[in-house]
Design a protein around this motif. Structure first.
Motif, short mmCIF file in Angstrom:
data_model
loop_
_atom_site.label_atom_id
_atom_site.label_comp_id
_atom_site.label_asym_id
_atom_site.label_seq_id
_atom_site.Cartn_x
_atom_site.Cartn_y
_atom_site.Cartn_z
N ILE A 192 -0.56 -1.22 6.18
CA ILE A 192 0.24 0.06 5.06
C ILE A 192 0.08 -1.19 3.85
O ILE A 192 0.26 -1.98 3.65
N GLN A 193 -1.56 -0.21 3.21
CA GLN A 193 -1.28 -0.61 1.71
C GLN A 193 -0.52 0.54 0.86
O GLN A 193 -0.97 1.94 1.51
N VAL A 194 -0.47 0.42 -0.83
CA VAL A 194 0.17 1.34 -1.15
C VAL A 194 -1.02 1.27 -2.20
O VAL A 194 -0.71 0.60 -3.50
N PRO A 196 -0.85 2.34 -6.30
CA PRO A 196 0.19 2.27 -7.37
C PRO A 196 -0.02 3.34 -8.23
O PRO A 196 -1.12 3.95 -7.80
N PHE A 197 0.88 4.07 -8.52
CA PHE A 197 0.60 5.31 -9.82
C PHE A 197 -0.08 4.63 -11.11
O PHE A 197 -0.91 5.04 -11.22
N GLU A 198 -0.63 3.29 -11.17
CA GLU A 198 -0.94 2.79 -12.23
C GLU A 198 -2.75 2.37 -11.84
O GLU A 198 -3.33 2.60 -13.12
N VAL A 199 -3.48 2.96 -11.21
CA VAL A 199 -4.32 2.86 -10.37
C VAL A 199 -5.27 3.83 -11.52
O VAL A 199 -6.22 4.50 -11.86
N GLY A 200 -4.16 4.97 -11.53
CA GLY A 200 -4.58 6.42 -12.12
C GLY A 200 -5.34 7.39 -11.17
O GLY A 200 -5.76 7.29 -10.30
N GLU A 201 -6.36 6.94 -12.06
CA GLU A 201 -7.94 8.20 -11.58
C GLU A 201 -8.71 7.88 -10.27
O GLU A 201 -8.37 6.61 -10.09
N HIS A 202 -8.56 8.46 -8.61
CA HIS A 202 -8.71 7.45 -7.88
C HIS A 202 -10.32 8.97 -6.80
O HIS A 202 -10.30 9.98 -7.02
N GLU A 203 -10.46 7.84 -5.72
CA GLU A 203 -11.15 8.29 -5.10
C GLU A 203 -10.91 9.68 -4.44
O GLU A 203 -11.62 10.25 -3.35
N LEU A 253 -2.95 -1.96 -3.33
CA LEU A 253 -1.87 -3.43 -3.31
C LEU A 253 -2.36 -3.54 -2.27
O LEU A 253 -2.92 -3.23 -1.48
N SER A 254 -2.66 -5.14 -2.10
CA SER A 254 -2.93 -5.44 -0.77
C SER A 254 -1.73 -5.26 0.22
O SER A 254 -0.94 -5.06 -0.43
N VAL A 255 -1.92 -5.72 1.46
CA VAL A 255 -0.26 -5.66 2.56
C VAL A 255 0.61 -5.96 1.93
O VAL A 255 1.55 -5.17 1.95
N ARG A 256 0.60 -7.81 1.29
CA ARG A 256 2.10 -8.06 1.28
C ARG A 256 2.74 -7.40 -0.43
O ARG A 256 3.68 -7.25 0.07
N ASP A 257 1.64 -7.14 -0.92
CA ASP A 257 2.14 -6.54 -1.81
C ASP A 257 2.92 -5.48 -1.64
O ASP A 257 3.57 -4.84 -2.67
#
Length: 282
Positions: A192-194, A196-203, A253-257
Protein backbone atom coordinates in the motif's frame (compact mmCIF):
# COMPACT_ATOMS: atom_id res chain seq x y z
CA UNK A 1 -51.30 -22.60 9.54
CA UNK A 2 -48.72 -20.36 7.89
CA UNK A 3 -48.37 -20.99 4.18
CA UNK A 4 -44.96 -22.25 3.10
CA UNK A 5 -43.48 -20.26 0.25
CA UNK A 6 -42.55 -22.47 -2.68
CA UNK A 7 -39.20 -21.66 -4.23
CA UNK A 8 -38.00 -22.25 -7.76
CA UNK A 9 -34.47 -23.63 -7.21
CA UNK A 10 -33.49 -22.64 -10.75
CA UNK A 11 -34.45 -18.97 -10.28
CA UNK A 12 -31.18 -17.89 -8.67
CA UNK A 13 -28.34 -19.18 -6.49
CA UNK A 14 -30.15 -17.69 -3.48
CA UNK A 15 -33.36 -19.59 -4.30
CA UNK A 16 -31.39 -22.80 -4.77
CA UNK A 17 -29.64 -22.30 -1.43
CA UNK A 18 -32.94 -21.68 0.35
CA UNK A 19 -34.68 -24.68 -1.19
CA UNK A 20 -31.77 -26.99 -0.36
CA UNK A 21 -31.61 -25.72 3.20
CA UNK A 22 -35.31 -26.44 3.65
CA UNK A 23 -35.08 -29.85 1.96
CA UNK A 24 -32.12 -31.06 4.01
CA UNK A 25 -33.48 -29.62 7.26
CA UNK A 26 -36.78 -31.44 6.76
CA UNK A 27 -34.95 -34.62 5.73
CA UNK A 28 -33.12 -34.44 9.07
CA UNK A 29 -36.46 -34.14 10.86
CA UNK A 30 -35.68 -30.72 12.27
CA UNK A 31 -37.87 -27.67 12.67
CA UNK A 32 -36.47 -24.24 11.87
CA UNK A 33 -36.15 -23.54 15.59
CA UNK A 34 -34.31 -26.83 16.18
CA UNK A 35 -31.83 -26.16 13.40
CA UNK A 36 -31.39 -22.63 14.68
CA UNK A 37 -30.51 -24.00 18.10
CA UNK A 38 -27.91 -26.30 16.54
CA UNK A 39 -26.23 -23.55 14.51
CA UNK A 40 -26.56 -20.84 17.19
CA UNK A 41 -29.14 -18.57 15.56
CA UNK A 42 -32.88 -18.06 15.71
CA UNK A 43 -35.39 -20.23 13.93
CA UNK A 44 -36.70 -17.02 12.38
CA UNK A 45 -33.34 -16.43 10.67
CA UNK A 46 -33.36 -19.98 9.31
CA UNK A 47 -36.83 -19.34 7.92
CA UNK A 48 -35.83 -16.03 6.36
CA UNK A 49 -32.88 -17.66 4.61
CA UNK A 50 -35.04 -20.54 3.42
CA UNK A 51 -37.46 -18.05 1.85
CA UNK A 52 -34.68 -15.78 0.44
CA UNK A 53 -35.65 -12.87 2.69
CA UNK A 54 -32.14 -12.94 4.15
CA UNK A 55 -28.83 -13.69 2.46
CA UNK A 56 -26.76 -16.38 4.20
CA UNK A 57 -23.27 -15.57 5.42
CA UNK A 58 -20.24 -17.81 5.10
CA UNK A 59 -20.21 -18.31 8.87
CA UNK A 60 -23.86 -19.45 8.84
CA UNK A 61 -23.13 -21.81 5.95
CA UNK A 62 -20.17 -23.41 7.70
CA UNK A 63 -22.25 -23.96 10.84
CA UNK A 64 -25.10 -25.49 8.82
CA UNK A 65 -22.67 -27.86 7.10
CA UNK A 66 -21.41 -28.96 10.51
CA UNK A 67 -24.92 -29.22 11.98
CA UNK A 68 -26.49 -31.13 9.09
CA UNK A 69 -23.38 -33.06 8.07
CA UNK A 70 -23.61 -31.82 4.48
CA UNK A 71 -19.90 -32.19 3.67
CA UNK A 72 -19.25 -28.53 2.91
CA UNK A 73 -22.08 -28.17 0.39
CA UNK A 74 -23.43 -24.90 1.79
CA UNK A 75 -19.92 -23.50 2.28
CA UNK A 76 -19.28 -24.07 -1.42
CA UNK A 77 -22.67 -22.77 -2.50
CA UNK A 78 -22.54 -19.56 -0.46
CA UNK A 79 -19.78 -18.15 -2.67
CA UNK A 80 -22.13 -18.25 -5.67
CA UNK A 81 -24.96 -16.82 -3.59
CA UNK A 82 -22.92 -13.88 -2.36
CA UNK A 83 -21.48 -13.12 -5.77
CA UNK A 84 -25.02 -13.01 -7.14
CA UNK A 85 -25.76 -10.21 -4.63
CA UNK A 86 -23.26 -7.92 -6.32
CA UNK A 87 -24.72 -5.47 -8.86
CA UNK A 88 -25.25 -7.26 -12.17
CA UNK A 89 -22.93 -4.85 -13.98
CA UNK A 90 -20.18 -5.54 -11.42
CA UNK A 91 -20.33 -9.35 -11.45
CA UNK A 92 -18.18 -9.82 -14.61
CA UNK A 93 -15.45 -7.70 -13.03
CA UNK A 94 -15.65 -9.65 -9.74
CA UNK A 95 -15.18 -12.88 -11.68
CA UNK A 96 -12.10 -11.49 -13.42
CA UNK A 97 -10.78 -10.09 -10.13
CA UNK A 98 -11.02 -13.55 -8.56
CA UNK A 99 -8.91 -15.00 -11.42
CA UNK A 100 -6.25 -12.29 -11.56
CA UNK A 101 -2.64 -13.01 -10.67
CA UNK A 102 -1.77 -9.31 -10.23
CA UNK A 103 -4.04 -6.46 -9.16
CA UNK A 104 -3.05 -2.79 -9.33
CA UNK A 105 -5.53 -0.18 -8.12
CA UNK A 106 -5.58 3.58 -7.68
CA UNK A 107 -8.24 4.96 -5.34
CA UNK A 108 -8.16 8.73 -4.78
CA UNK A 109 -10.94 9.04 -2.18
CA UNK A 110 -11.94 5.66 -0.75
CA UNK A 111 -10.16 2.57 0.52
CA UNK A 112 -10.13 -0.22 -2.08
CA UNK A 113 -12.95 -2.77 -1.64
CA UNK A 114 -10.66 -5.76 -1.10
CA UNK A 115 -9.04 -4.12 1.93
CA UNK A 116 -12.06 -2.50 3.56
CA UNK A 117 -13.16 -3.46 7.05
CA UNK A 118 -16.76 -4.58 7.47
CA UNK A 119 -17.70 -1.37 9.31
CA UNK A 120 -16.20 0.82 6.59
CA UNK A 121 -17.89 -1.19 3.84
CA UNK A 122 -21.23 -1.02 5.65
CA UNK A 123 -21.02 2.77 5.90
CA UNK A 124 -20.20 3.17 2.19
CA UNK A 125 -22.79 0.69 0.93
CA UNK A 126 -25.46 2.13 3.22
CA UNK A 127 -24.84 5.76 2.26
CA UNK A 128 -27.60 5.77 -0.36
CA UNK A 129 -29.94 3.04 0.89
CA UNK A 130 -29.95 0.37 3.57
CA UNK A 131 -32.04 -2.01 1.45
CA UNK A 132 -30.55 -5.54 1.75
CA UNK A 133 -27.50 -3.94 3.35
CA UNK A 134 -26.45 -7.10 5.20
CA UNK A 135 -26.39 -9.06 1.94
CA UNK A 136 -24.40 -6.41 0.10
CA UNK A 137 -21.86 -6.15 2.91
CA UNK A 138 -21.52 -9.95 3.04
CA UNK A 139 -20.93 -9.98 -0.73
CA UNK A 140 -18.14 -7.42 -0.41
CA UNK A 141 -16.51 -9.36 2.42
CA UNK A 142 -16.73 -12.52 0.31
CA UNK A 143 -14.76 -10.81 -2.46
CA UNK A 144 -11.90 -10.37 -0.03
CA UNK A 145 -11.38 -14.13 0.22
CA UNK A 146 -9.23 -13.84 -2.91
CA UNK A 147 -6.53 -12.35 -0.65
CA UNK A 148 -6.75 -15.33 1.73
CA UNK A 149 -5.78 -17.95 -0.84
CA UNK A 150 -2.55 -19.90 -0.39
CA UNK A 151 -1.23 -17.99 -3.41
CA UNK A 152 -3.17 -14.73 -3.53
CA UNK A 153 -2.82 -12.25 -6.38
CA UNK A 154 0.07 -9.84 -5.97
CA UNK A 155 -1.80 -6.65 -5.08
CA UNK A 156 -0.55 -3.09 -5.22
CA UNK A 157 -2.74 -0.30 -3.87
CA UNK A 158 -2.15 3.43 -4.32
CA UNK A 159 -4.48 5.49 -2.13
CA UNK A 160 -4.95 9.23 -2.35
CA UNK A 161 -4.28 10.83 1.04
CA UNK A 162 -7.92 11.99 0.98
CA UNK A 163 -8.95 8.36 1.63
CA UNK A 164 -7.29 8.60 5.04
CA UNK A 165 -9.04 11.85 5.99
CA UNK A 166 -12.53 11.33 4.55
CA UNK A 167 -14.46 10.24 7.63
CA UNK A 168 -16.55 7.21 6.68
CA UNK A 169 -18.82 5.70 9.32
CA UNK A 170 -17.47 7.75 12.22
CA UNK A 171 -14.12 8.08 13.94
CA UNK A 172 -14.13 4.61 15.46
CA UNK A 173 -14.78 2.97 12.11
CA UNK A 174 -12.02 5.02 10.53
CA UNK A 175 -9.52 4.15 13.23
CA UNK A 176 -10.22 0.47 12.74
CA UNK A 177 -9.91 0.86 8.98
CA UNK A 178 -6.51 2.54 9.26
CA UNK A 179 -5.41 -0.09 11.79
CA UNK A 180 -6.38 -2.69 9.20
CA UNK A 181 -4.27 -0.98 6.54
CA UNK A 182 -1.28 -1.06 8.89
CA UNK A 183 -1.85 -4.75 9.61
CA UNK A 184 -1.91 -5.48 5.88
CA UNK A 185 1.54 -3.86 5.68
CA UNK A 186 2.91 -7.19 6.96
CA UNK A 187 1.57 -9.24 4.06
CA UNK A 188 4.06 -10.50 1.52
CA UNK A 189 1.77 -10.20 -1.51
CA UNK A 190 0.20 -6.82 -0.77
CA UNK A 191 1.68 -3.32 -0.77
CA UNK A 192 0.00 0.00 0.00
CA UNK A 193 1.32 3.41 -1.01
CA UNK A 194 -0.23 6.79 -0.24
CA UNK A 195 -0.21 9.62 -2.74
CA UNK A 196 0.18 12.70 -0.49
CA UNK A 197 -1.65 15.98 -0.92
CA UNK A 198 1.63 17.77 -1.52
CA UNK A 199 2.04 16.07 -4.91
CA UNK A 200 -0.54 18.44 -6.36
CA UNK A 201 -1.71 17.63 -9.88
CA UNK A 202 -1.10 14.01 -10.88
CA UNK A 203 -1.94 11.28 -13.39
CA UNK A 204 -5.00 10.08 -11.45
CA UNK A 205 -7.03 13.27 -11.39
CA UNK A 206 -9.59 11.71 -13.73
CA UNK A 207 -10.53 9.12 -11.11
CA UNK A 208 -9.95 5.61 -9.83
CA UNK A 209 -8.97 2.66 -12.01
CA UNK A 210 -7.79 -0.93 -11.66
CA UNK A 211 -5.47 -3.03 -13.80
CA UNK A 212 -5.84 -6.82 -13.70
CA UNK A 213 -3.14 -9.13 -15.02
CA UNK A 214 -3.45 -12.85 -15.68
CA UNK A 215 -1.18 -15.77 -16.39
CA UNK A 216 -2.23 -16.32 -20.00
CA UNK A 217 -5.09 -13.94 -20.77
CA UNK A 218 -4.79 -10.27 -21.83
CA UNK A 219 -4.58 -7.55 -19.18
CA UNK A 220 -7.72 -5.61 -18.31
CA UNK A 221 -8.29 -2.00 -17.28
CA UNK A 222 -11.40 -1.33 -15.20
CA UNK A 223 -13.01 2.04 -14.50
CA UNK A 224 -16.35 3.11 -13.03
CA UNK A 225 -18.79 5.95 -13.39
CA UNK A 226 -21.75 6.56 -11.09
CA UNK A 227 -23.93 4.15 -13.12
CA UNK A 228 -21.76 1.15 -13.96
CA UNK A 229 -18.26 -0.21 -14.53
CA UNK A 230 -16.28 -0.57 -17.73
CA UNK A 231 -13.67 -3.20 -18.62
CA UNK A 232 -11.40 -3.15 -21.63
CA UNK A 233 -8.50 -5.22 -22.94
CA UNK A 234 -7.72 -2.69 -25.66
CA UNK A 235 -3.88 -2.60 -25.96
CA UNK A 236 -3.76 1.20 -26.16
CA UNK A 237 -5.90 1.51 -23.02
CA UNK A 238 -3.71 -1.02 -21.21
CA UNK A 239 -0.58 0.88 -22.20
CA UNK A 240 -2.07 4.21 -21.10
CA UNK A 241 -3.34 2.78 -17.81
CA UNK A 242 -0.02 1.09 -17.04
CA UNK A 243 1.91 4.29 -17.74
CA UNK A 244 -0.38 6.33 -15.53
CA UNK A 245 -0.10 3.77 -12.75
CA UNK A 246 3.69 3.70 -12.94
CA UNK A 247 3.76 7.48 -12.59
CA UNK A 248 1.36 7.40 -9.65
CA UNK A 249 3.55 4.84 -7.91
CA UNK A 250 6.60 6.98 -8.55
CA UNK A 251 4.90 10.08 -7.11
CA UNK A 252 3.51 8.27 -4.06
CA UNK A 253 5.30 7.78 -0.77
CA UNK A 254 7.30 4.59 -0.29
CA UNK A 255 5.49 1.67 1.35
CA UNK A 256 7.30 2.37 4.62
CA UNK A 257 6.64 6.12 4.56
CA UNK A 258 3.03 5.44 3.61
CA UNK A 259 2.59 3.26 6.69
CA UNK A 260 4.07 6.04 8.81
CA UNK A 261 1.60 8.56 7.36
CA UNK A 262 -1.34 6.20 7.91
CA UNK A 263 -0.28 5.74 11.55
CA UNK A 264 0.10 9.48 12.05
CA UNK A 265 -3.33 10.30 10.58
CA UNK A 266 -4.88 7.50 12.64
CA UNK A 267 -3.53 8.93 15.89
CA UNK A 268 -3.90 12.63 15.16
CA UNK A 269 -7.31 12.57 13.46
CA UNK A 270 -9.06 9.55 14.98
CA UNK A 271 -7.27 8.91 18.29
CA UNK A 272 -8.65 6.38 20.77
CA UNK A 273 -12.42 6.18 20.26
CA UNK A 274 -15.00 5.30 22.96
CA UNK A 275 -17.18 2.25 22.49
CA UNK A 276 -20.27 4.51 22.37
CA UNK A 277 -19.47 5.93 18.91
CA UNK A 278 -22.98 5.34 17.56
CA UNK A 279 -22.26 6.04 13.88
CA UNK A 280 -19.80 3.16 13.82
CA UNK A 281 -22.65 0.80 14.66
CA UNK A 282 -24.58 1.63 11.49
Amino acid sequence: MTAVRNLDPSASPLDYYGSELRRLREAAGLSQAQLGSIVFCTGSLVGQIETTKKVPTRDFSERVDAGLGTDGMFSRLVGLVLRSQLPSWFQPYAEMEARATFISTFQPQLVYGLIQTEGYARAILGARTDEDLDGRVAARMERQRVLERSRPPATWVVLGEAALHQEIGGKRVMRRQLQHLLALHQRKWLDIQVLPFEVGEHEGLTGSFNILRFGDDPDIVYTEDFIQGHMTANPESIQEGSLRYDRLQAAALSVRDSAALIARVMEERYGEQPESDERSMA
